[in-house]
Design a protein around this motif. Structure first.
Motif, mmCIF file in Angstrom:
data_model
loop_
_atom_site.group_PDB
_atom_site.id
_atom_site.type_symbol
_atom_site.label_atom_id
_atom_site.label_comp_id
_atom_site.label_asym_id
_atom_site.label_seq_id
_atom_site.Cartn_x
_atom_site.Cartn_y
_atom_site.Cartn_z
ATOM 1 N N GLY A 615 8.093 5.673 5.842
ATOM 2 C CA GLY A 615 9.253 5.751 6.790
ATOM 3 C C GLY A 615 9.712 4.703 7.548
ATOM 4 N N ASN A 616 8.662 4.007 8.185
ATOM 5 C CA ASN A 616 9.332 3.036 9.077
ATOM 6 C C ASN A 616 9.332 1.630 8.330
ATOM 7 O OD1 ASN A 616 6.548 2.025 9.074
ATOM 8 N ND2 ASN A 616 6.139 2.886 11.296
ATOM 9 N N TYR A 617 8.744 1.397 7.416
ATOM 10 C CA TYR A 617 8.761 0.013 6.603
ATOM 11 C C TYR A 617 8.646 0.073 5.184
ATOM 12 C CZ TYR A 617 7.741 -4.992 5.875
ATOM 13 O OH TYR A 617 7.856 -6.192 5.418
ATOM 14 N N ARG A 625 7.726 -7.234 -1.220
ATOM 15 C CA ARG A 625 7.443 -7.145 0.210
ATOM 16 C C ARG A 625 6.242 -6.230 0.391
ATOM 17 N NH1 ARG A 625 9.430 -9.928 4.189
ATOM 18 N NH2 ARG A 625 11.212 -10.917 3.964
ATOM 19 N N ILE A 626 6.242 -5.108 -0.380
ATOM 20 C CA ILE A 626 5.216 -4.149 -0.180
ATOM 21 C C ILE A 626 3.868 -4.949 -0.958
ATOM 22 C CG2 ILE A 626 4.134 -1.742 -1.266
ATOM 23 C CD1 ILE A 626 7.090 -0.929 -1.162
ATOM 24 N N LEU A 627 3.879 -5.425 -1.867
ATOM 25 C CA LEU A 627 2.722 -6.077 -2.488
ATOM 26 C C LEU A 627 2.237 -7.079 -1.300
ATOM 27 C CD1 LEU A 627 3.767 -6.457 -6.161
ATOM 28 C CD2 LEU A 627 1.973 -4.922 -5.247
ATOM 29 N N GLU A 628 3.158 -7.980 -0.751
ATOM 30 C CA GLU A 628 2.972 -9.002 -0.032
ATOM 31 C C GLU A 628 2.149 -8.372 1.380
ATOM 32 O OE1 GLU A 628 5.405 -12.403 2.405
ATOM 33 O OE2 GLU A 628 6.203 -10.530 2.622
ATOM 34 N N ALA A 629 2.718 -7.171 1.901
ATOM 35 C CA ALA A 629 1.947 -6.488 2.783
ATOM 36 C C ALA A 629 0.517 -6.167 2.703
ATOM 37 C CB ALA A 629 2.750 -5.631 3.357
ATOM 38 N N ARG A 631 -1.464 -7.230 0.080
ATOM 39 C CA ARG A 631 -2.375 -8.616 -0.063
ATOM 40 C C ARG A 631 -2.708 -9.128 1.198
ATOM 41 N NH1 ARG A 631 1.402 -10.805 -2.886
ATOM 42 N NH2 ARG A 631 0.738 -9.969 -4.909
ATOM 43 N N GLU A 632 -1.722 -9.325 2.312
ATOM 44 C CA GLU A 632 -2.109 -9.648 3.460
ATOM 45 C C GLU A 632 -3.216 -8.978 4.264
ATOM 46 O OE1 GLU A 632 2.211 -12.225 4.521
ATOM 47 O OE2 GLU A 632 1.315 -10.625 5.695
ATOM 48 N N GLY A 633 -2.878 -7.414 4.140
ATOM 49 C CA GLY A 633 -3.613 -6.694 4.848
ATOM 50 C C GLY A 633 -4.831 -6.032 4.239
ATOM 51 N N ALA A 634 -4.999 -5.917 2.874
ATOM 52 C CA ALA A 634 -5.993 -5.027 2.214
ATOM 53 C C ALA A 634 -6.580 -6.256 1.267
ATOM 54 C CB ALA A 634 -5.527 -3.873 1.674
ATOM 55 N N GLY A 635 -5.975 -7.350 0.792
ATOM 56 C CA GLY A 635 -6.578 -8.176 -0.104
ATOM 57 C C GLY A 635 -5.860 -8.253 -1.536
ATOM 58 N N GLU A 636 -6.133 -9.231 -2.127
ATOM 59 C CA GLU A 636 -5.469 -9.490 -3.344
ATOM 60 C C GLU A 636 -5.805 -8.406 -4.497
ATOM 61 O OE1 GLU A 636 -3.174 -11.735 -4.244
ATOM 62 O OE2 GLU A 636 -3.223 -10.991 -6.457
ATOM 63 N N ARG A 637 -7.039 -8.015 -4.599
ATOM 64 C CA ARG A 637 -7.335 -7.028 -5.515
ATOM 65 C C ARG A 637 -6.606 -5.595 -5.065
ATOM 66 N NH1 ARG A 637 -13.703 -7.499 -5.770
ATOM 67 N NH2 ARG A 637 -14.030 -9.937 -6.422
ATOM 68 N N ALA A 638 -6.538 -5.259 -4.026
ATOM 69 C CA ALA A 638 -5.903 -4.111 -3.855
ATOM 70 C C ALA A 638 -4.294 -4.160 -4.408
ATOM 71 C CB ALA A 638 -5.900 -3.760 -2.385
ATOM 72 N N ALA A 639 -3.823 -5.438 -3.912
ATOM 73 C CA ALA A 639 -2.409 -5.586 -4.428
ATOM 74 C C ALA A 639 -2.174 -5.451 -5.803
ATOM 75 C CB ALA A 639 -1.849 -6.786 -3.871
ATOM 76 N N GLN A 640 -3.383 -6.030 -6.717
ATOM 77 C CA GLN A 640 -3.129 -6.174 -7.994
ATOM 78 C C GLN A 640 -3.022 -4.820 -8.622
ATOM 79 O OE1 GLN A 640 -6.066 -8.817 -9.519
ATOM 80 N NE2 GLN A 640 -4.836 -10.677 -9.138
ATOM 81 N N LEU A 641 -3.765 -3.705 -7.804
ATOM 82 C CA LEU A 641 -4.124 -2.613 -8.454
ATOM 83 C C LEU A 641 -2.998 -1.776 -8.362
ATOM 84 C CD1 LEU A 641 -7.909 -2.212 -7.603
ATOM 85 C CD2 LEU A 641 -7.079 -2.477 -9.886
ATOM 86 N N ILE A 642 -2.003 -1.854 -7.736
ATOM 87 C CA ILE A 642 -0.898 -1.035 -7.395
ATOM 88 C C ILE A 642 0.117 -1.717 -7.992
ATOM 89 C CG2 ILE A 642 -2.024 0.031 -5.228
ATOM 90 C CD1 ILE A 642 0.313 -1.453 -3.723
ATOM 91 N N GLU A 643 0.477 -2.945 -8.366
ATOM 92 C CA GLU A 643 1.732 -3.596 -8.756
ATOM 93 C C GLU A 643 2.325 -3.103 -9.936
ATOM 94 O OE1 GLU A 643 -0.547 -7.166 -11.128
ATOM 95 O OE2 GLU A 643 0.665 -7.522 -9.664
ATOM 96 N N HIS A 644 1.583 -2.110 -10.556
ATOM 97 C CA HIS A 644 2.159 -1.468 -11.940
ATOM 98 C C HIS A 644 3.013 -0.373 -11.651
ATOM 99 C CE1 HIS A 644 -1.468 0.610 -11.248
ATOM 100 N NE2 HIS A 644 -0.908 1.717 -11.935
ATOM 101 N N MET A 645 2.877 0.283 -10.415
ATOM 102 C CA MET A 645 3.500 1.669 -9.743
ATOM 103 C C MET A 645 4.946 1.199 -9.756
ATOM 104 S SD MET A 645 0.453 2.991 -7.160
ATOM 105 C CE MET A 645 -0.929 3.321 -7.771
ATOM 106 N N LYS A 646 5.612 2.352 -9.711
ATOM 107 C CA LYS A 646 6.816 2.592 -9.302
ATOM 108 C C LYS A 646 6.833 2.546 -7.962
ATOM 109 C CE LYS A 646 8.590 5.855 -12.975
ATOM 110 N NZ LYS A 646 9.468 4.460 -13.501
ATOM 111 N N LYS A 647 8.241 1.999 -7.321
ATOM 112 C CA LYS A 647 8.287 1.662 -5.935
ATOM 113 C C LYS A 647 8.043 2.967 -4.970
ATOM 114 C CE LYS A 647 11.575 0.333 -2.467
ATOM 115 N NZ LYS A 647 12.630 -0.336 -2.032
ATOM 116 N N GLY A 648 8.160 4.138 -5.424
ATOM 117 C CA GLY A 648 7.823 5.234 -4.462
ATOM 118 C C GLY A 648 6.214 5.384 -4.340
ATOM 119 N N ASP A 649 5.752 5.353 -5.306
ATOM 120 C CA ASP A 649 4.348 5.559 -5.471
ATOM 121 C C ASP A 649 3.506 4.571 -4.901
ATOM 122 O OD1 ASP A 649 4.428 7.237 -8.963
ATOM 123 O OD2 ASP A 649 4.641 8.259 -6.704
#
Length: 730
Positions: A615-617, A625-629, A631-649
């Protein structure tokens, strides 16, 4: 015995033939003034003789009446009747209503003439305004009123506009508390409530000039000469149910457009239409805005196109026009100016040659596919299209080193798998935002765009409230902030109000997230306010004594609490069009001072309780920007594992992955500082724990599918840098 009051006798009235009347030489009126004789004659022809003439019998030498009557009072009416007789519109023996006074009266005829003119009370202008308004209300048109009183239609419009001003202001004008010039200024805006607000505000101002009234009544409107209005067109604005404020008493340069929001929408829609047309040329992106930022093309490569080559017919036409122009210059070389017809022809030639000079520039199609166009509005309201800019990220890749023959087949297969789609979608932005919401995941911009103004305002509202709480807990910083303001006011002569020339104006948040009121800092500020409010005496004198009796620690704590309510660290969109809102320099100074307060109080938005949610960001920004966040907060691997999802998920999973990491968006991070202070405070700026257990951060359904991906990557030792979090800085 009471004395009886002597009764007066009024002069008799009777009809006298016009040819029995003569103008008295004792009439005091000599200078022409007021309505002309011609206009009065037309008025008598239309409405009849409204007021009788005052006459006296003419006596002969023996004092006998001659049958003639002289007119000492009503000479202009007599002349108007005489004109109608000469025009044969009135019979010369037509009866004229007259008041006949005694010829033997001891009252001088000069006295009667003077009294008739001096004792006449002029009509107050307001009565005329209201009379015109009443006639209009009974069905008379503005043209009919103008014809009836022999004035222009514009004068009637002016008087009707004056009569339509707020009744409160009309009453003030009737009592001479308001001048006619001030009343005329109030007609600019027909909003009675706003008119009265401006008048009330003027009571506290040293200036009550008409120009000040006009400025205040039009401060939220946009001049018709504004480039947005000229670009859209006043006609289009009116067709969209827009309204225009007009000044009927002074030149208003076309007036003021009352609805700037509608004007901005029309301008944005028009720019979007033009940008859509430009996409047909094959450009990768089109960025359109009413005002493009200064240096928007900085760091971009400009394409070097070529003007389209003239065809044989075009070249022949240009040569003929230049030859004709040279001929005229030779023929009239010795004259100061051209004949009118020649001057017109020269203008036509110059316009035609300019059109040839402005023929379109041609670019390499391969370059067009990676370049873009800037579209904006010039200061004169004309469309400005600046084509051919390549962003660094869109430049052609560097040629790879030659590969061995046995690698060619493998590389070809890989290129086939990752080849981009053949059709490229042109990215259109209007005012820094997408032209329309993307309807599919594929339509989303691949680049990182600035955060929306509304989101920035909501984020900085969180920061402002946290700053208030931090300053209230730090009296030393509160005293420094207050002293800083007093020094600026004292030594740099900045304006202020109040007895002390220093005040705290509680700033309310025009934009705020739904969770702001329930945040920990909001509760802390509210609790502190309630505690102090319960202690303060109601009486002003008692309050002074109570403050004087406080110990130094309590005085400083109360001072800090009061000062904290004046803190404003909100981001607002700068307003370049009028004095309302914040300027770009004002916003910069505000945020710089907020950064100093944050460092001085050691503010940590993570400790203040802010964490990223859908809701707030996360649900308010792009996938990039979601992936950037993440990537910075939880690491590159976590970002790669969600990059295929739709935006809401993706946003929902990002909220879970970032929980507890202490990640903050740029707007909530501490600004970068230099020197030892940065070294001392840098590790504490973000509150991000560099040690993150990635396995614990992944949801169950991702952990199952993530094993294979993790096995294919390099050993974990090589990825340690991806889990480290740099010091946050704007």
């Amino acid at each position: 015995m009471a004395t009886a009051v002597q009764k007066i006798t009024l002069a008799s009235a009777r009809d006298i033939p016009f040819n029995k009347l003569v103008l008295s030489q004792s009439n005091v009126r000599r200078v022409k003034a007021g309505v002309s004789i011609e206009e009065m004659a037309e008025s008598i022809a239309r409405r009849g003789l409204i007021q009788s003439l005052h006459v006296r019998p003419v006596l002969d030498a023996e004092g006998q009446e001659t049958g003639m009557f002289e007119v000492p009072a009503g000479g202009r009416r007599y002349r108007a009747l005489d004109l109608l007789v000469k025009q044969k519109r009135l019979n010369k023996i037509a009866p004229v209503p007259c008041i006949v006074s005694d010829a033997a009266s001891d009252i001088l005829i000069d006295e009667i003439s003077l009294a008739e003119n001096v004792e006449r009370a002029p009509l107050h202008p307001l009565d005329q305004f209201r009379a015109f308004q009443a006639m209009q209300g009974k069905g008379m048109t503005e043209e009919a009123i103008a014809a009836a009183f022999f004035i222009s239609v514009n004068v009637v419009k002016q008087r009707l506009r004056l009569a339509a001003v707020s009744r409160k202001l009309l009453d003030l004008y009737a009592d001479d508390a308001l001048t006619l010039e001030q009343l005329m200024a109030f007609t600019v805006n027909d909003d009675h409530e706003r008119q009265e607000q401006v008048w009330d505000a003027l009571q506290r101002s040293y200036s009550r000039e008409p120009y000040q009234i006009r400025r205040m009544l039009t401060e939220k409107a946009v001049r018709a000469s504004d480039k947005r209005a000229r670009f859209v067109g006043v006609e289009a604005y009116l067709e969209a149910d827009g309204t225009i404020l007009r000044d009927l008493f002074e030149s208003d340069d076309g007036g003021w457009l009352k609805d700037p929001v509608l004007l901005d929408k029309l301008a944005a829609d028009h720019l979007a239409t033009i940008a859509e047309e430009i996409t047909g040329e094959g450009w990768k992106w089109v960025e359109a805005a009413v005002n493009l930022p200064y240096g928007v093309n900085h760091g971009l490569r400009r394409l070097s196109g070529q003007r389209a080559v003239f065809t044989q017919d075009e070249a022949a036409t240009v040569d003929a026009l230049n030859a004709e122009l040279s001929r005229f210059e030779e023929m009239y070389a010795d004259t100061d100016e051209y004949p009118e017809e020649v001057d017109e022809r020269i203008g036509e030639i110059e316009t035609a040659l300019a059109a040839f000079d402005e023929r379109p520039v041609q670019y390499d199609p391969a370059e067009i596919a990676r370049a873009g166009v800037f579209v904006s509005i010039g200061n004169d309201g004309t469309l400005v299209i600046d084509r051919g800019y390549v962003r660094p990220e869109d430049e052609a890749p560097v040629e790879p080193e030659p590969v061995r023959d046995d690698e060619v087949a493998t590389d070809a297969m890989e290129e086939e798998e990752i080849a981009p789609p053949a059709i490229q979608r042109t990215i259109i932005t209007i005012g820094g935002a997408p032209a329309a919401p993307a309807e599919s995941e594929e339509a989303e911009d691949d680049g990182i765009r600035p955060l929306p103004d509304r989101l920035l305002s909501e984020l900085t509202a969180h920061r402002t409230l946290a700053l208030r709480d931090a300053v209230a807990d730090n009296p030393h910083v509160a005293m420094t902030a207050l002293l800083h303001k007093l020094v600026l006011d004292t030594f740099r002569h900045r304006s202020a109000t109040g007895c002390l020339e220093a005040s705290v104006r509680r700033v309310h948040f025009s934009a705020q997230a739904d969770d702001l009121n329930d945040s920990a800092v909001a509760r802390s500020v509210a609790e502190r306010q309630e505690l102090w409010a319960a202690e303060l005496p109601e009486d002003d004198a008692a309050l002074w004594d109570w403050l004087g009796a406080l110990d130094d620690g309590s005085r400083m704590a109360l001072l800090a609490h009061c000062v904290s309510f004046g803190i404003n660290a909100l981001y607002e969109k700068p307003n370049p069009y009028s004095g309302h809102g914040v300027s770009e320099s004002g916003l910069r100074i505000r945020l710089e001072q907020a950064d100093r307060l944050a460092w001085a109080t050691g503010l940590d938005m993570v400790e203040a309780g802010w964490q990223p949610t859908v809701g707030n960001y996360l649900g308010r920004v792009t996938k990039v920007r979601i992936l950037e966040a993440v990537r910075e907060g939880a690491g590159e691997r976590a970002a790669q594992l969600i990059e295929h999802m739709k935006k809401g998920d993706m946003a929902k999973e990002a909220e879970r992955l970032l929980a507890g990491t202490g990640w903050l968006p740029d707007a909530l991070r501490l600004a970068e500082i230099e020197g030892d202070e940065a070294a001392a405070n840098g590790s504490e700026a973000t509150g991000i724990d560099a040690e993150v257990d990635e396995a614990d951060a992944l949801p169950a359904f991702l952990a199952e599918m993530g094993g294979d991906l993790l096995d294919e990557r390099e050993p974990a030792d090589n990825d340690e840098a991806e889990f480290a979090h740099a010091v946050a800085a704007e």
